[in-house]
Design a protein around this motif. Structure first.
Motif, PDB file in Angstrom:
ATOM      1  N   TRP A 366       0.828  -1.212   0.000  1.00 52.61           N
ATOM      2  CA  TRP A 366       0.000   0.000   0.000  1.00 52.61           C
ATOM      3  C   TRP A 366       0.860   1.260   0.000  1.00 52.61           C
ATOM      4  CZ3 TRP A 366      -2.097  -4.462   2.091  1.00 52.61           C
ATOM      5  CH2 TRP A 366      -3.373  -4.800   1.627  1.00 52.61           C
ATOM      6  N   LEU A 367       2.019   1.195   0.620  1.00 49.53           N
ATOM      7  CA  LEU A 367       2.925   2.337   0.551  1.00 49.53           C
ATOM      8  C   LEU A 367       3.403   2.551  -0.890  1.00 49.53           C
ATOM      9  CD1 LEU A 367       4.524   4.540   1.999  1.00 49.53           C
ATOM     10  CD2 LEU A 367       6.332   2.854   2.446  1.00 49.53           C
ATOM     11  N   LEU A 368       3.745   1.462  -1.573  1.00 51.77           N
ATOM     12  CA  LEU A 368       4.138   1.555  -2.975  1.00 51.77           C
ATOM     13  C   LEU A 368       3.001   2.133  -3.807  1.00 51.77           C
ATOM     14  CD1 LEU A 368       6.012   0.914  -5.388  1.00 51.77           C
ATOM     15  CD2 LEU A 368       5.019  -1.394  -5.407  1.00 51.77           C
ATOM     16  N   ALA A 369       1.776   1.672  -3.561  1.00 54.59           N
ATOM     17  CA  ALA A 369       0.620   2.179  -4.307  1.00 54.59           C
ATOM     18  C   ALA A 369       0.423   3.670  -4.057  1.00 54.59           C
ATOM     19  CB  ALA A 369      -0.639   1.413  -3.902  1.00 54.59           C
ATOM     20  N   ALA A 370       0.612   4.113  -2.819  1.00 49.91           N
ATOM     21  CA  ALA A 370       0.478   5.538  -2.502  1.00 49.91           C
ATOM     22  C   ALA A 370       1.534   6.359  -3.226  1.00 49.91           C
ATOM     23  CB  ALA A 370       0.581   5.744  -0.986  1.00 49.91           C
ATOM     24  N   VAL A 371       2.759   5.841  -3.297  1.00 48.13           N
ATOM     25  CA  VAL A 371       3.838   6.548  -4.008  1.00 48.13           C
ATOM     26  C   VAL A 371       3.519   6.640  -5.495  1.00 48.13           C
ATOM     27  CG1 VAL A 371       6.269   6.405  -4.687  1.00 48.13           C
ATOM     28  CG2 VAL A 371       5.607   5.959  -2.319  1.00 48.13           C
ATOM     29  N   LEU A 372       3.014   5.573  -6.084  1.00 53.17           N
ATOM     30  CA  LEU A 372       2.656   5.590  -7.502  1.00 53.17           C
ATOM     31  C   LEU A 372       1.543   6.598  -7.774  1.00 53.17           C
ATOM     32  CD1 LEU A 372       2.708   1.751  -8.261  1.00 53.17           C
ATOM     33  CD2 LEU A 372       4.365   3.459  -9.030  1.00 53.17           C
ATOM     34  N   ALA A 373       0.540   6.638  -6.903  1.00 54.92           N
ATOM     35  CA  ALA A 373      -0.545   7.607  -7.066  1.00 54.92           C
ATOM     36  C   ALA A 373      -0.029   9.033  -6.898  1.00 54.92           C
ATOM     37  CB  ALA A 373      -1.662   7.320  -6.062  1.00 54.92           C
ATOM     38  N   ALA A 374       0.915   9.229  -5.973  1.00 60.08           N
ATOM     39  CA  ALA A 374       1.515  10.558  -5.794  1.00 60.08           C
ATOM     40  C   ALA A 374       2.312  10.964  -7.032  1.00 60.08           C
ATOM     41  CB  ALA A 374       2.407  10.563  -4.552  1.00 60.08           C
ATOM     42  N   ALA A 375       2.998   9.998  -7.658  1.00 60.08           N
ATOM     43  CA  ALA A 375       3.721  10.284  -8.897  1.00 60.08           C
ATOM     44  C   ALA A 375       2.758  10.711  -9.999  1.00 60.08           C
ATOM     45  CB  ALA A 375       4.519   9.060  -9.333  1.00 60.08           C
ATOM     46  N   SER A 376       1.599  10.070 -10.052  1.00 55.24           N
ATOM     47  CA  SER A 376       0.599  10.471 -11.041  1.00 55.24           C
ATOM     48  C   SER A 376       0.089  11.886 -10.762  1.00 55.24           C
ATOM     49  CB  SER A 376      -0.562   9.483 -11.054  1.00 55.24           C
ATOM     50  OG  SER A 376      -1.409   9.652  -9.925  1.00 55.24           O
ATOM     51  N   MET A 377      -0.026  12.234  -9.488  1.00 55.38           N
ATOM     52  CA  MET A 377      -0.458  13.586  -9.134  1.00 55.38           C
ATOM     53  C   MET A 377       0.508  14.625  -9.695  1.00 55.38           C
ATOM     54  SD  MET A 377      -0.776  15.283  -5.344  1.00 55.38           S
ATOM     55  CE  MET A 377       1.013  15.387  -5.223  1.00 55.38           C
ATOM     56  N   VAL A 378       1.803  14.353  -9.601  1.00 46.15           N
ATOM     57  CA  VAL A 378       2.804  15.271 -10.143  1.00 46.15           C
ATOM     58  C   VAL A 378       2.654  15.383 -11.657  1.00 46.15           C
ATOM     59  CG1 VAL A 378       5.271  15.686 -10.435  1.00 46.15           C
ATOM     60  CG2 VAL A 378       4.402  14.808  -8.263  1.00 46.15           C
ATOM     61  N   LEU A 379       2.428  14.256 -12.328  1.00 47.16           N
ATOM     62  CA  LEU A 379       2.250  14.282 -13.779  1.00 47.16           C
ATOM     63  C   LEU A 379       1.028  15.102 -14.185  1.00 47.16           C
ATOM     64  CD1 LEU A 379       2.957  10.551 -14.749  1.00 47.16           C
ATOM     65  CD2 LEU A 379       4.367  12.534 -15.303  1.00 47.16           C
ATOM     66  N   LEU A 380       0.009  15.099 -13.339  1.00 50.50           N
ATOM     67  CA  LEU A 380      -1.259  15.733 -13.692  1.00 50.50           C
ATOM     68  C   LEU A 380      -1.326  17.211 -13.329  1.00 50.50           C
ATOM     69  CD1 LEU A 380      -3.623  12.855 -12.540  1.00 50.50           C
ATOM     70  CD2 LEU A 380      -3.091  13.487 -14.890  1.00 50.50           C
ATOM     71  N   LEU A 381      -0.282  17.739 -12.738  1.00 50.66           N
ATOM     72  CA  LEU A 381      -0.313  19.140 -12.311  1.00 50.66           C
ATOM     73  C   LEU A 381      -0.526  20.097 -13.478  1.00 50.66           C
ATOM     74  CD1 LEU A 381       2.548  19.219  -9.635  1.00 50.66           C
ATOM     75  CD2 LEU A 381       0.094  19.499  -9.229  1.00 50.66           C
ATOM     76  N   ARG A 382      -0.034  19.739 -14.664  1.00 55.38           N
ATOM     77  CA  ARG A 382      -0.122  20.631 -15.818  1.00 55.38           C
ATOM     78  C   ARG A 382      -1.407  20.452 -16.622  1.00 55.38           C
ATOM     79  NH1 ARG A 382       5.020  19.739 -19.402  1.00 55.38           N
ATOM     80  NH2 ARG A 382       3.994  21.403 -20.569  1.00 55.38           N
ATOM     81  N   VAL A 383      -2.175  19.412 -16.313  1.00 55.26           N
ATOM     82  CA  VAL A 383      -3.391  19.155 -17.080  1.00 55.26           C
ATOM     83  C   VAL A 383      -4.449  20.192 -16.715  1.00 55.26           C
ATOM     84  CG1 VAL A 383      -5.258  17.503 -17.483  1.00 55.26           C
ATOM     85  CG2 VAL A 383      -2.894  16.709 -17.252  1.00 55.26           C
ATOM     86  N   PRO A 384      -5.037  20.862 -17.709  1.00 59.59           N
ATOM     87  CA  PRO A 384      -6.036  21.891 -17.407  1.00 59.59           C
ATOM     88  C   PRO A 384      -7.256  21.298 -16.726  1.00 59.59           C
ATOM     89  CG  PRO A 384      -6.003  21.417 -19.752  1.00 59.59           C
ATOM     90  CD  PRO A 384      -4.829  20.714 -19.154  1.00 59.59           C
ATOM     91  N   PRO A 385      -7.912  22.061 -15.857  1.00 65.88           N
ATOM     92  CA  PRO A 385      -9.051  21.529 -15.101  1.00 65.88           C
ATOM     93  C   PRO A 385     -10.311  21.463 -15.947  1.00 65.88           C
ATOM     94  CG  PRO A 385      -8.746  23.837 -14.580  1.00 65.88           C
ATOM     95  CD  PRO A 385      -7.605  23.453 -15.496  1.00 65.88           C
ATOM     96  N   GLU A 386     -11.251  20.682 -15.440  1.00 63.52           N
ATOM     97  CA  GLU A 386     -12.590  20.671 -16.033  1.00 63.52           C
ATOM     98  C   GLU A 386     -13.331  21.911 -15.561  1.00 63.52           C
ATOM     99  OE1 GLU A 386     -16.801  18.187 -15.681  1.00 63.52           O
ATOM    100  OE2 GLU A 386     -15.020  17.559 -14.566  1.00 63.52           O
ATOM    101  N   GLN A 387     -14.003  22.587 -16.496  1.00 64.65           N
ATOM    102  CA  GLN A 387     -14.786  23.768 -16.163  1.00 64.65           C
ATOM    103  C   GLN A 387     -16.262  23.404 -16.157  1.00 64.65           C
ATOM    104  OE1 GLN A 387     -13.314  26.477 -15.256  1.00 64.65           O
ATOM    105  NE2 GLN A 387     -11.229  26.164 -16.023  1.00 64.65           N
ATOM    106  N   GLY A 388     -17.029  24.180 -15.405  1.00 65.37           N
ATOM    107  CA  GLY A 388     -18.462  23.921 -15.355  1.00 65.37           C
ATOM    108  C   GLY A 388     -19.114  24.010 -16.719  1.00 65.37           C
TER     109      GLY A 388
END
Length: 415
Positions: A366-388
């Motif tokens: 689960w620690l490995l899974a959390a690290v992988l999900a955190a890595a994905s969070m870093v990758l997604l920082l530049r992705v534009p958000p969904e707007q209403g």
């Protein structure tokens, strides 16, 4: 919380037949692997051989998925679905009728069957923007992700039931029969494809080497890597406690949490700016919670339930972002590449997590899974958000979709 998204979705013409048909078409895909694995084991006497056959099937799917998806974009999904649906049924029939003494041919047949898997999920996710818009589109992707969790529970159970009641051969034959009928029905429910300029074609490099789409696809691969690792961790935890039955209970609890989270996310109004990296952060936190809950089956079950609440909302949001940031001319193909990333992530996740369990212990999965999900969070920082209220998804014109893209368009947004 409001239900306007659900109301708009149900009122849209063609939504319910398309959704129901897609669920039935996906069912044999998820019911197939359990009978095939037992068929390989019974024929060879070894679960190692069953793993080889399952791996061969996955390789075929990962390689051919983008090819069929690209064909669906260029020639229309209906013909591709009908062709692959029939061919896949025939391949499953060949596996079911293969004599036991010829079991060494199973990996070859499995590669062929995997390569003929119809692009049901890809075509559905590409079709949603043609059927619904606005808040209903976000709800559609959320319902899709939630329904997928339900299928992950029902599909393997159906295959296992066929094996237990009758035999692995009957389980494979049942999947072949269901695919011949359900995929045919789903193909006929496809919305009319959008007419494209014959010059408006996007190469695989232009499609993937993009500052938004590439992080989305890689992030999904990381998520699936973590999900597969957690599934192996659940089995190892149950084995450590001498209660193998609780592995199935844990999986069901985790999936139920995702179902609840997806249903709630689909009912949210979605008027605010929604950043995908925030959802990835919640996924990471949910998995981190499980690290500190492995001291008893009850505590881990509660933590898995909480962790599951974050999954379907994040997956549905990723589907929406990938669809919105891809031109219609290549939308099916991009979901095909996402499927290949998932297959690769699943294989790597199982292998790495097995090594982690052996070297450090179950909780570190689960620690490995959390690290992988955190890595994905870093990758997604530049992705534009969904707007209403977001404009229509980008559609490449002759000026920005042909070979001359070097100066702008999709290549202009490349990483």
């Amino acid at each position: 919380m409001e239900l306007s998204g659900y109301r708009e979705l149900w009122r849209a013409h063609g939504v319910m037949p398309l959704l129901v048909a897609s669920l039935l078409a996906r069912l044999p895909m998820l019911a197939t692997m359990v009978p095939i694995a037992f068929l390989a084991k019974d024929a060879s006497g070894s679960f190692r051989w069953a793993g080889v056959v399952a791996g061969a099937y996955s390789i075929g799917t990962a390689i051919a998925g983008p090819v069929w998806s690209r064909a669906a974009d260029r020639r229309g999904p209906r013909g591709v679905l009908l062709l692959t649906g029939i061919a896949w049924s025939v391949a499953l029939l060949a596996i079911a009728l293969l004599p036991a003494e010829l079991h060494r041919l199973l990996p070859v047949l499995a590669v062929i069957a995997g390569a003929l898997v119809p692009p049901v999920m890809q075509t559905l996710r590409a079709a949603w923007p043609r059927v619904v818009q606005g808040s209903a589109l976000r709800t559609a992707y959320s319902v899709d992700a939630t329904a997928q969790e339900l299928l992950f529970m029902v599909g393997p159970m159906l295959g296992a039931t066929a094996v237990s009641v009758a035999s692995p051969r009957l389980g494979v034959l049942l999947a072949a029969a269901m695919s011949a009928v359900f995929i045919w029905w789903y193909a006929l429910r496809q919305p009319e494809p959008v007419a494209h300029d014959q010059h408006a074609k996007v190469t695989a490099r232009q499609l993937l080497w993009h500052r938004y789409r590439l992080p989305l696809i890689l992030s999904f691969g990381l998520w699936v890597m973590s999900f597969n690792g957690i599934s192996l961790g659940i089995v190892a935890f149950a084995d450590e406690h001498g209660q193998r039955l609780i592995a199935g209970i844990f999986e069901a609890v985790w999936a139920f949490g995702s179902l609840v989270g997806g249903a709630v996310a689909g009912a949210l109004p979605g008027r605010r700016t929604s950043y995908l990296w925030r959802r990835a952060a919640l996924v990471s936190l949910g998995m981190l919670l499980c690290v500190f809950a492995t001291w008893s089956p009850v505590s881990l079950g509660v933590a898995l339930m909480v962790s599951g609440l974050t999954l379907a909302p994040a997956i549905g949001a990723l589907y929406e972002r990938l669809g919105a940031l891809t031109p219609d001319v290549a939308r099916t193909e991009v979901f095909g590449w996402m499927g290949s990333a998932a297959m690769g992530g699943a294989a790597i996740g199982a292998a790495v997590s097995g090594a982690v369990i052996e070297s450090f212990g179950v909780r570190y999965v689960w620690l490995l899974a959390a690290v992988l999900a955190a890595a994905s969070m870093v990758l997604l920082l530049r992705v534009p958000p969904e707007q209403g209220s977001e404009p229509e998804p980008e559609r490449p014109s002759e000026a920005d979709a042909g070979p001359e893209l070097a100066a702008g368009g999709l290549l202009g947004e490349s990483t």
